[in-house]
Every structure is written in C-alpha cells, then in structure tokens.
Design a protein around this motif. Sequence first.
Motif, PDB file in Angstrom:
ATOM      1  N   ASN A   1      37.166 -45.822 109.592  1.00 49.89           N
ATOM      2  CA  ASN A   1      37.526 -45.224 108.317  1.00 49.89           C
ATOM      3  C   ASN A   1      37.259 -43.720 108.352  1.00 49.89           C
ATOM      4  O   ASN A   1      38.091 -42.921 107.916  1.00 49.89           O
TER       5      ASN A   1
ATOM      6  N   LYS B   1      36.028 -40.539 100.308  1.00 46.41           N
ATOM      7  CA  LYS B   1      36.511 -41.495 101.324  1.00 46.41           C
ATOM      8  C   LYS B   1      35.559 -41.563 102.508  1.00 46.41           C
ATOM      9  O   LYS B   1      35.404 -42.607 103.132  1.00 46.41           O
ATOM     10  N   ILE B   2      34.896 -40.460 102.784  1.00 42.68           N
ATOM     11  CA  ILE B   2      33.892 -40.486 103.855  1.00 42.68           C
ATOM     12  C   ILE B   2      32.762 -41.430 103.473  1.00 42.68           C
ATOM     13  O   ILE B   2      32.174 -42.094 104.331  1.00 42.68           O
ATOM     14  N   PHE B   3      32.490 -41.517 102.174  1.00 43.69           N
ATOM     15  CA  PHE B   3      31.463 -42.449 101.711  1.00 43.69           C
ATOM     16  C   PHE B   3      31.956 -43.890 101.726  1.00 43.69           C
ATOM     17  O   PHE B   3      31.204 -44.791 101.393  1.00 43.69           O
ATOM     18  N   GLY B   4      33.217 -44.108 102.079  1.00 40.85           N
ATOM     19  CA  GLY B   4      33.722 -45.470 102.207  1.00 40.85           C
ATOM     20  C   GLY B   4      34.565 -45.933 101.039  1.00 40.85           C
ATOM     21  O   GLY B   4      34.979 -47.094 100.991  1.00 40.85           O
TER      22      GLY B   4
ATOM     23  N   PHE C   1      38.281 -36.325  99.577  1.00 39.92           N
ATOM     24  CA  PHE C   1      37.960 -36.356 101.011  1.00 39.92           C
ATOM     25  C   PHE C   1      36.529 -36.860 101.215  1.00 39.92           C
ATOM     26  O   PHE C   1      36.281 -37.781 102.001  1.00 39.92           O
ATOM     27  N   PHE C   2      35.592 -36.265 100.468  1.00 39.62           N
ATOM     28  CA  PHE C   2      34.193 -36.664 100.642  1.00 39.62           C
ATOM     29  C   PHE C   2      33.951 -38.079 100.126  1.00 39.62           C
ATOM     30  O   PHE C   2      33.133 -38.821 100.660  1.00 39.62           O
TER      31      PHE C   2
ATOM     32  N   ASN D   1      28.595 -29.666 104.974  1.00 40.13           N
ATOM     33  CA  ASN D   1      28.989 -30.673 103.975  1.00 40.13           C
ATOM     34  C   ASN D   1      29.380 -31.985 104.626  1.00 40.13           C
ATOM     35  O   ASN D   1      29.132 -33.056 104.092  1.00 40.13           O
TER      36      ASN D   1
ATOM     37  N   ARG E   1      30.418 -32.743  94.001  1.00 33.68           N
ATOM     38  CA  ARG E   1      30.428 -33.434  95.307  1.00 33.68           C
ATOM     39  C   ARG E   1      29.089 -34.116  95.550  1.00 33.68           C
ATOM     40  O   ARG E   1      29.017 -35.200  96.107  1.00 33.68           O
TER      41      ARG E   1
ATOM     42  N   GLU F   1      41.172 -32.707  95.838  1.00 33.92           N
ATOM     43  CA  GLU F   1      41.356 -33.147  97.234  1.00 33.92           C
ATOM     44  C   GLU F   1      40.045 -33.077  98.006  1.00 33.92           C
ATOM     45  O   GLU F   1      39.742 -33.961  98.813  1.00 33.92           O
TER      46      GLU F   1
ATOM     47  N   MET G   1      33.251 -25.555 100.648  1.00 36.94           N
ATOM     48  CA  MET G   1      34.283 -26.598 100.688  1.00 36.94           C
ATOM     49  C   MET G   1      35.502 -26.022 101.420  1.00 36.94           C
ATOM     50  O   MET G   1      35.522 -24.852 101.787  1.00 36.94           O
TER      51      MET G   1
ATOM     52  N   VAL H   1      39.991 -40.669 107.837  1.00 36.51           N
ATOM     53  CA  VAL H   1      39.817 -39.649 106.781  1.00 36.51           C
ATOM     54  C   VAL H   1      39.849 -38.254 107.405  1.00 36.51           C
ATOM     55  O   VAL H   1      40.488 -37.338 106.890  1.00 36.51           O
TER      56      VAL H   1
END
Lengths: 313, 257
Positions: free
Chosen positions: B2, A108-111, A105-106, B101, A153, A101, A93, B6
């Motif tokens: 998006n 938000k990457i998933f939407g 972050f991850f 990741n 995660r 955090e 990470m 990010v």
Amino acid sequence: MKYLQKEKSIEVKNLVKQFDRKVVLNGISFEVNKGEIYGFLGPNGAGKTTLVKILNGLIKPDEGYVEVFGISPVKYPDKVHAKIGTLTETANMYKYLTGLENLMFFSKIFGMNDMQAKERSLEVLKMVDMYDEKDKKIEFYSTGMEKRLSLARTFLHSPKIVILDEPTTGLDPESAKNINVAIKRYAEENEATVFLCTHQLRYAQDICTKYAFINNGNIICIGELGDIIKKYKFDKFIYIEAEINHNLEEFNLTKLNGNEYRVIMKDKEQVSKIVERIVLSGGKVYSVRILEPSLEDVYFKLIKRGGAYEQFS
Amino acid sequence: MNELCVLLKKEVKEYIRKHKILIILSVFILIGIISPLGTKYLGAILQQLLPSGYEIKFRSPSEIEAYFQFFKNISQLGLIIFIFATVGIMSDEFEKKTIINILSKGINRGTVILSKFVVTSVIFLLSYTVSIMVFRYYTGIFWGNNIRIGVVIYSSILIYFYGVLNISVNIFFGTIFENKILTLVVCFAFNIIQMFLGIFPQIARYLPVSSLSQCVYIVEGKIDIYETIPALLSTLFFTALLLIISIYLFNRKEIDQ
C-alpha cells in the motif's frame, strides 16, 4: 491507602545525545502523564528538536532510554508512529499538491482507503479552519496557513500523543492564537497528550498545564507554574496607584513613576492594611493590582539567570 | 505494498505537476523527429546555406546513419536533459525538507527509494519508446525500415539500461549529498570519467558507457550481441549495487532537519 499512578505517555531517563563533540542532551529525565499539555521550553539550540527526533525514532540516543506509551521509538518506531502525531518546525509539505491532496497522501500512508482518506482529511481541515483553502496548492499558502495544514496533518490518524515543535514560530498573533485554540480543542476532544516544544512563552502559557525548562542540553526545572513559583520562591508584587500624603516606611513601598508604588506581597492581609493606612492618613487610592510572576518571568530568571524579572526583586 | 502504491502515485503527480514529463517527452519526441529529418536533409540544408555559385556533393544518407544520429542524440542531448530534469528526485526531498514528514509517519525508507526509481525508470521507458516510435515512423517513410526490429529493440535495451543506471547514480548521490547541484555534477562526472577510461580497450568492454556506442555497432552489424554482454551485465550490476547501497545508507541516515 491506595496509591494511584498516573498513566505515563512519555518517559525519558538519563537521555544523552551528542553530535560530533557537542553534547546536545546531557542526561535528561522527565515524564509526561496522559492528558497533560506539557510545555518543553528552552532557547534555540537547547536540545528540544533533537529530543523530538528521538521521540520519533528518526535518530538514536547515545545513552539512556525513552518510551512512548511504554514502547521504545528506537526499537519499534513503526509502533510508536501509529500512536503519535508530530509537527516539526522545519518540515514542509509538497508545494505542487493542494492542501487536500497533501492530507490525503498522508492519510493513505496511514492505511486509509480513498474514501476514508478524503473524509478524514476534510474533517481535520475543518478542525484547523482550512476547509476553504483545501483546493489551493501549498505554494500559494501563507506561513500561517501552512502551519495550520501541518497541524491538520498531525491530527489525521487521531494520535493519542501530539508532539509539536515550534508550532507558532513565524506566525502573527492571530494565527498563533488560532493554532493554540486548535491544539487545545483537539486535546480536550480526543483526551490526547500534547508535548509542546517552543521558545514562545506567551503562547505556551495559554495552553500548557506543566512545564520543563531546558538549556544547553540540561533540564533546569520541571513542574506546574504555581509549583515552580513556590519552589524557587518567586515574589508576587502589589502595585498601588495612589496619592500618599504621609511616609509609609513600615510597608517598604518603592515609588515607580508618577503615583505608582510597588511592594513585595507577603500575604493577602497586607493589601487591605496598606490601603487602609493610605486612606486613614488622608491619601487617595486609585487602583490596586497583584502581579504574579508570568511564565516569561520565571523562564528568564531560571534560564538566563538575570532577565527582566530579576531586576524587579 | 500500500505504501509503495501511495508513493508511486505521488511521484507520478510530481512529474506531471512540475512539468517534468512534458519536458522529457518533448525533448525525446524532438530527437525522434530531427534525427531522421536531419540525416535525410542535411545535404539540402547545407546547400541552402552556401552562397550562390557553390555546390556541395553529398552521397545519399543511409538508414544506418539515421540510427547513428538517433542514438547519438539520445545518449547526449536526451540523457543530459533527462539528468537535468530528474536530478532532484532524491536531493529535493532533503533540500525542500519534505522527507521528515514521510519518515516521521514510519514509512519504510527502502520503499521511498524504490518508488522514485520505479517511476523515473518508467518515465524514461515511456519517453524513449515514444521517441523511437516517432523515429521509426520517419525511417519507414524515408528508407523503408530495413533494419530488423529485433536489432533495434536490442540496441534500445542497451541505451535504456544505461539510462536506468544514471537514475540509480542520481538516487545514490542524492542520498549522500542531499544537494541538487552536487548530485548533478557527480552524475555528469560519472559519465565523463567512463569516457576517459574507455581509452583503454581492456577496460572499455566492461564499462557501462560502452553500451552507447555498441548499440550503433549492433545496428551496423559490426559486432555480435554477445560482445555487448560484459557492458550490459556491468550496467545491471552497478544499477542494482547503487540502489542497494542507497537503501542501506538511507536506512542508517539520521535526518538532520
């Protein structure tokens, strides 16, 4: 007669992968059914991590096919990623971010939006007992804490398949046990399939329901531990601690040390016969135990063709 | 979109938490201060250093000399520090094994590269803008800012896009080598090789590095803007080309971690 087919989570057929001239996966085939905690076991360099990368669509196989919930990770990696969560052995990470955090972050990457990301991140932190460390930067985490955060995660988007590559490597026994508990709990609560790649057999045996052994790119065997033991005719042993006054040749007892003896178990009746014979001949029986082959015994026998277990038989 | 947002936020956080913004801004502000001050007071400073009885006569330094000093400092010290501070933007992801990741989440690889390029370019723009504003403040005090602002802006554009080219070189070689040291060496080699090639006048006008000297000539009035176009176009072309190739290579890369 109704034929019920189990739903397949992962299907691999004749998979081949080569790096330069080295064949890393040599035409392997197996299936993982929904809800299984599947242990994919093998020594370092056996091909486990390569398979994990193929399942994630990070690398392409040279031959064969692979499907995750009926979708090819090679052709549609983004669709597969939505359904799977992966914990890799080496991936790290961001050290300059805190645990929370990193997870946000991850998320938000998933939407997820900010609020959803925070909620879910806190939820998975609690799942892996890392809530109290959420505001610490990763650079101050121990190895065990980093692994637990990586596991968190993996659970972020509630995947139906969790792929874990050496989740307990480098951890002390307590941390490894905590990881196992978290994995098992997640699988039960979410009816998820777990695909666990490891060479740490002790921890694999705690949670896995089915196994495949791989060595040098080849699958050695597949099945539940009990079935593997039966198929390959692994012996069970009876260990007796007793003072024996007479020769009991008919039972083929092997003396170990002190008052301990061992014999291959043929059936359950044998136990009572031996105990009865010792007592009737004037001896004393202190303890009797039946030793079934462990995953380690089976693994070493099959992978290395001559490990500690084979010496007993 | 998006995903890009990010990643952009993450990159900005990285620059702040790793103090890279602080380092780059500090150096550029320092350049903005020492360039005019050094030009203005160099004579007086040297006079102080001489043993008594000796005297140096200097003519009064001009505003153009201050610009010369500023652009020289930016293109040497400023660019070197900037390259050092940003060299790991791509290679760090591989060396520190954080890239898996992101990629295993299915994120678009092109977006990863774009986010790094955009954030680094904006930080360079911000640092350079602050630097030139500080510089112009002092040149205003010492010389009254007689150089037209349009000329200054155009010269700054030349310098800025050359810096952006170095960012794309950084990303390109970071993607190939996955190693910070190698990337750093090649980034410097990229600049040095151009300087050697600049010996040949036929090639020099097309070399991106020519922008660094042309920005001074523009301020001095020695060349017209149209004479800078070949080098500027070449800079923009190679920036875009290296970015496109970086994205292409990254998309095809099998991550061996």
